[in-house]
Write a protein that holds these residues in place. Structure first.
Motif: not given
Ligand code: SF4
Ligand code: SAM
Ligand code: SF4
Length: 419
Positions: A311, A316, A318, A329-330, A396
């Motif tokens: 992390c 990223r 989405r 993502l989580h 985030k």
């Molecule tokens: Fe960590 Fe969330 Fe990035 Fe995935 S999307 S690497 S869980 S911060």
């Protein structure tokens, strides 16, 4: 007579970026000549700081966007979706092609350099090739990579036109090299079609196509851990990076810690046959830890989200098929970009005709034929979108929750997120 309308945006850097996003949509862009060396040097000298909207409170700069372009899939992988399937959004709730393109150009105008199309299974979207072609036109605006995550079932049929459209990388999901096991893990047939896609990519690479191929393999205890060694051995003479993924919990996938095989256990399995396995230096933002067996052409990677998160260097974001921005993502925090985007179209999906109409309004406003007071236009809308995106990115979390809490977290099934 109305004079030219002064920019309403609060900061001028943002206003300039906004102009780039809207006016350079296909049909409006002037032809951009390739930049000369002195132009490039000039561009580096005058490079703007990375967009504040895409920088979070831990100073992570998000230059990688994954867009889910469909919720549907032609497989039913055990780890990704419940057996009974998932409730799909009504078609009018899903992003249209002009909306996807519009959001892609907005993010590229803010500094996104890599876009990955995913899903569901992205290749089942009937207009994926034209969509890729239009996103490919963002290259002169700063897009460097256009990638795809796919199960490979129908990829071989579309691959050549995708490469022509600017596809630079394929992550192909395959969890077993045994056709019967494939049927168990995906609850469908199709192993031969996937292998055809892999072969076609490798063939195109030997013919000079510059496509990065990675095979993603989710490892589940009692299911496919005996496949780890055969997958590593695929790389003996094939230019493939096989990435073993730790099984993660998502809505409805019946995850338990016992079913997960950790990175360390996978390393031990490989080293029991190839003790010389060694780590290779990767890129700062890599999600995977890369290894190689000396003498093998291919590489081996590990996506260790559960036991060794990455992390700290996350870059990223989405966008889900129904138009929500999901910053982690989580994490289950999401904001709708779709609803904001459709405000100028009475909340209806923006098709090509509506897109052209709104663009014309914006052009008229920029040319001084309309004023800010009478027509909202896209300049204003983009500013609102960027504020919403910026606020979500700022919220985030630093990292995802611990394993025990993740298991309990209410999140979408992976098929509705887009990996
Ligand atoms: Fe960590 Fe969330 Fe990035 Fe995935 S999307 S690497 S869980 S911060
Ligand atoms: N259908 C495409 C595919 O399978 O490649 C794209 C979408 S799929 C949701 C994206 C990636 O998520 C795939 O590589 C898949 O293996 C991975 N994935 C899905 N569920 C997962 C889970 N529970 N744990 C780890 N990876 C998962
Ligand atoms: Fe479909 Fe990909 Fe999920 Fe498998 S992992 S069910 S192929 S979306």
């Amino acid at each position: 007579m109305r004079g030219k309308v002064a920019p309403t945006c609060r900061n001028l850097t943002t206003s300039r970026r906004i102009a780039t996003a809207t006016l350079d949509a296909p049909g409006l862009a002037s032809d951009v000549p390739p930049p000369s060396i002195s132009h490039r040097k000039d561009a580096i000298k005058h490079a703007k700081p990375f967009s504040a909207f895409l920088t979070d409170s831990f100073d992570r700069q998000h230059d990688y966007l994954r867009i889910s372009i469909t919720e549907r899939c032609n497989l039913r992988c055990l780890y990704c979706m419940p057996e009974e399937g998932v409730p799909l959004s009504p078609p009018a709730h899903l992003l249209t092609t002009p909306e996807i393109f519009y959001l892609a150009s907005l993010f590229v105008s803010q500094g996104v350099t890599k876009i990955r199309l995913t899903g569901g299974e992205p290749t089942v979207r009937h207009d994926i090739v034209p969509l890729m072609q239009s996103i490919g036109t963002l290259r002169p605006k700063g897009l460097h990579e256009l990638a795809l995550t796919t199960n490979g079932i129908s990829l071989h049929r579309k691959l050549d036109s995708m490469v022509e459209a600017g596809l630079t990388g394929v992550n192909l999901s395959l969890d077993t090299l045994d056709p019967f096991q494939f049927q168990i893990m995906t609850r469908r047939n199709g192993f031969d079609a996937v292998m055809r896609s892999i072969d076609r990519i490798l063939e195109m690479k030997t013919l000079g196509a510059d496509i990065k191929l990675k095979v993603n393999c989710v490892v589940m205890r009692g299911m496919n851990e005996r496949e780890i060694i055969p997958f590593v051995e695929m790389g003996r003479d094939k230019d493939i990076e096989v990435r073993f993924i730790e099984y993660m919990p998502f809505g409805g996938n019946k995850w338990t810690q016992g079913k997960m095989i950790s990175f360390q256990e996978m390393l031990d399995i490989i080293r029991s046959k190839y003790p010389e396995l060694r780590s290779v230096r990767g890129h700062r933002n890599d999600t995977s830890k890369t290894y190689e067996v000396p003498g093998f052409v291919g590489k081996v990677g590990f996506i260790t989200s559960m036991t060794n998160d990455f992390c700290g260097t996350c870059n990223r974001l989405r966008i889900t098929g129904d138009g929500n921005l999901k910053v982690c993502l989580h994490g289950n925090a999401e904001v709708s970009l779709r609803d904001l985007l459709r405000k100028d179209n009475n909340g209806d999906p923006i098709d090509q005709a509506a897109f052209e109409r709104i663009k014309q309004i914006e052009m008229d406003r920029r040319e001084g034929r309309l004023s800010d007071e009478t027509i909202l236009g896209w300049g204003q809308r983009e500013q609102e979108l960027l504020q919403v995106i910026g606020a979500a990115v700022k919220r985030k979390a630093e990292k995802h929750a611990d394993m025990g809490d993740l298991e309990k977290l209410e999140n979408r099934p992976m098929i509705l997120i887009g990996g």
